[in-house]
Design a protein around this motif. Structure first.
Motif, PDB file in Angstrom:
ATOM      1  N   UNK A  92       0.816  -1.222   0.000  1.00  0.00           N
ATOM      2  CA  UNK A  92       0.000   0.000   0.000  1.00  0.00           C
ATOM      3  C   UNK A  92       0.842   1.261   0.000  1.00  0.00           C
ATOM      4  N   UNK A  93       1.864   1.290   0.834  1.00  0.00           N
ATOM      5  CA  UNK A  93       2.658   2.508   0.978  1.00  0.00           C
ATOM      6  C   UNK A  93       3.740   2.652  -0.089  1.00  0.00           C
ATOM      7  N   UNK A  94       4.361   1.555  -0.494  1.00  0.00           N
ATOM      8  CA  UNK A  94       5.510   1.651  -1.402  1.00  0.00           C
ATOM      9  C   UNK A  94       5.185   1.389  -2.856  1.00  0.00           C
ATOM     10  N   UNK A  95       4.265   0.495  -3.121  1.00  0.00           N
ATOM     11  CA  UNK A  95       3.974   0.117  -4.494  1.00  0.00           C
ATOM     12  C   UNK A  95       2.714   0.822  -5.013  1.00  0.00           C
ATOM     13  N   UNK A  96       1.674   0.856  -4.192  1.00  0.00           N
ATOM     14  CA  UNK A  96       0.416   1.510  -4.576  1.00  0.00           C
ATOM     15  C   UNK A  96       0.278   2.832  -3.835  1.00  0.00           C
ATOM     16  N   UNK A  97       1.367   3.545  -3.738  1.00  0.00           N
ATOM     17  CA  UNK A  97       1.438   4.763  -2.935  1.00  0.00           C
ATOM     18  C   UNK A  97       0.454   5.838  -3.377  1.00  0.00           C
ATOM     19  N   UNK A  98       0.177   5.954  -4.655  1.00  0.00           N
ATOM     20  CA  UNK A  98      -0.809   6.948  -5.102  1.00  0.00           C
ATOM     21  C   UNK A  98      -2.212   6.598  -4.617  1.00  0.00           C
ATOM     22  N   UNK A  99      -2.533   5.301  -4.602  1.00  0.00           N
ATOM     23  CA  UNK A  99      -3.851   4.879  -4.112  1.00  0.00           C
ATOM     24  C   UNK A  99      -4.028   5.243  -2.644  1.00  0.00           C
ATOM     25  N   UNK A 100      -2.985   5.019  -1.860  1.00  0.00           N
ATOM     26  CA  UNK A 100      -3.080   5.357  -0.443  1.00  0.00           C
ATOM     27  C   UNK A 100      -3.155   6.870  -0.257  1.00  0.00           C
ATOM     28  N   UNK A 101      -2.410   7.618  -1.051  1.00  0.00           N
ATOM     29  CA  UNK A 101      -2.453   9.080  -0.946  1.00  0.00           C
ATOM     30  C   UNK A 101      -3.861   9.597  -1.246  1.00  0.00           C
ATOM     31  N   UNK A 102      -4.580   8.930  -2.126  1.00  0.00           N
ATOM     32  CA  UNK A 102      -5.959   9.336  -2.429  1.00  0.00           C
ATOM     33  C   UNK A 102      -6.869   9.192  -1.213  1.00  0.00           C
ATOM     34  N   UNK A 132      -2.468  19.585  -6.061  1.00  0.00           N
ATOM     35  CA  UNK A 132      -1.398  20.378  -5.454  1.00  0.00           C
ATOM     36  C   UNK A 132      -0.157  19.522  -5.234  1.00  0.00           C
ATOM     37  N   UNK A 133       0.980  20.150  -4.974  1.00  0.00           N
ATOM     38  CA  UNK A 133       2.206  19.386  -4.668  1.00  0.00           C
ATOM     39  C   UNK A 133       2.044  18.506  -3.419  1.00  0.00           C
ATOM     40  N   UNK A 134       1.066  18.817  -2.584  1.00  0.00           N
ATOM     41  CA  UNK A 134       0.809  18.028  -1.378  1.00  0.00           C
ATOM     42  C   UNK A 134       0.569  16.558  -1.716  1.00  0.00           C
ATOM     43  N   UNK A 135      -0.188  16.321  -2.783  1.00  0.00           N
ATOM     44  CA  UNK A 135      -0.505  14.940  -3.143  1.00  0.00           C
ATOM     45  C   UNK A 135       0.759  14.136  -3.423  1.00  0.00           C
ATOM     46  N   UNK A 136       1.641  14.655  -4.259  1.00  0.00           N
ATOM     47  CA  UNK A 136       2.876  13.932  -4.576  1.00  0.00           C
ATOM     48  C   UNK A 136       3.784  13.804  -3.359  1.00  0.00           C
ATOM     49  N   UNK A 137       3.777  14.801  -2.487  1.00  0.00           N
ATOM     50  CA  UNK A 137       4.593  14.732  -1.270  1.00  0.00           C
ATOM     51  C   UNK A 137       4.108  13.585  -0.386  1.00  0.00           C
ATOM     52  N   UNK A 138       2.806  13.497  -0.200  1.00  0.00           N
ATOM     53  CA  UNK A 138       2.251  12.411   0.614  1.00  0.00           C
ATOM     54  C   UNK A 138       2.498  11.070  -0.063  1.00  0.00           C
ATOM     55  N   UNK A 139       2.263  11.004  -1.357  1.00  0.00           N
ATOM     56  CA  UNK A 139       2.446   9.758  -2.093  1.00  0.00           C
ATOM     57  C   UNK A 139       3.881   9.243  -1.985  1.00  0.00           C
ATOM     58  N   UNK A 140       4.835  10.111  -2.217  1.00  0.00           N
ATOM     59  CA  UNK A 140       6.230   9.689  -2.200  1.00  0.00           C
ATOM     60  C   UNK A 140       6.747   9.426  -0.788  1.00  0.00           C
ATOM     61  N   UNK A 141       6.309  10.217   0.177  1.00  0.00           N
ATOM     62  CA  UNK A 141       6.789   9.993   1.550  1.00  0.00           C
ATOM     63  C   UNK A 141       6.198   8.711   2.135  1.00  0.00           C
ATOM     64  N   UNK A 142       5.067   8.272   1.594  1.00  0.00           N
ATOM     65  CA  UNK A 142       4.509   6.997   2.033  1.00  0.00           C
ATOM     66  C   UNK A 142       5.433   5.827   1.763  1.00  0.00           C
ATOM     67  N   UNK A 143       6.282   5.976   0.772  1.00  0.00           N
ATOM     68  CA  UNK A 143       7.214   4.885   0.449  1.00  0.00           C
ATOM     69  C   UNK A 143       8.174   4.601   1.608  1.00  0.00           C
TER      70      UNK A 143
END
Length: 141
Positions: free
Chosen positions: A19-29, A39-50
């Motif tokens: 969820x956090x590393x492979x499907x990180x965009x799904x979890x960020x949603x 916003x840049x917030x989405x990508x920040x959350x998505x990438x930091x989830x890894x």
């Protein structure tokens, strides 16, 4: 019971890794409101989830190795240390969602919906896993 709880740890931490590393965009949603996904917030959350996924991977590996080599950890002290550590890992995920849940109940503006859908499943499962691991640690204490 130890093998069952270790197997559940493996499954749960594997799901966290995916969820956090492979499907990180799904979890960020789940955690970023729809209005902020451009916003840049989405990508920040998505990438930091890894990074969180990496911790889940490490705990999954520890549980796998412990399951495979349980005989190498025969003493009560060793098992208390290992299962208490698993319990704390799950407890931290539960504990830090409690203030968000309470804010949602009070004002409705918690950063994500703890008591709905996937987040509710995560919240409850981390609580159950915390209790199971703490129970095994307590048996060996």
């Amino acid at each position: 019971m130890i093998q069952l709880v270790l197997s559940l740890n493996i499954l749960w931490f594997a799901m966290g890794f995916i969820s956090f590393s492979i499907r990180n965009d799904d979890l960020a949603k789940i955690v970023v409101p729809r209005k902020h996904r451009d916003s840049p917030l989405f990508q920040t959350v998505s990438q930091s989830g890894r990074f969180v996924g990496g911790f889940n991977f490490a705990f999954m590996l520890l549980a796998i190795l412990l399951l495979l080599y349980l005989a190498e950890f025969p003493t009560d002290k060793q098992r208390v240390i290992l299962f208490a550590t698993f319990a704390v890992a799950h407890a931290s995920q539960f504990y830090f969602n409690v203030p968000i849940m309470l804010k949602n109940k009070r004002t409705g503006d918690g950063v994500w919906p703890v008591l709905k859908g996937t987040m509710l499943f995560i919240f409850v499962t981390d609580f159950v896993m915390m209790v199971l691991n703490a129970g095994i640690a307590a048996q060996h204490f």
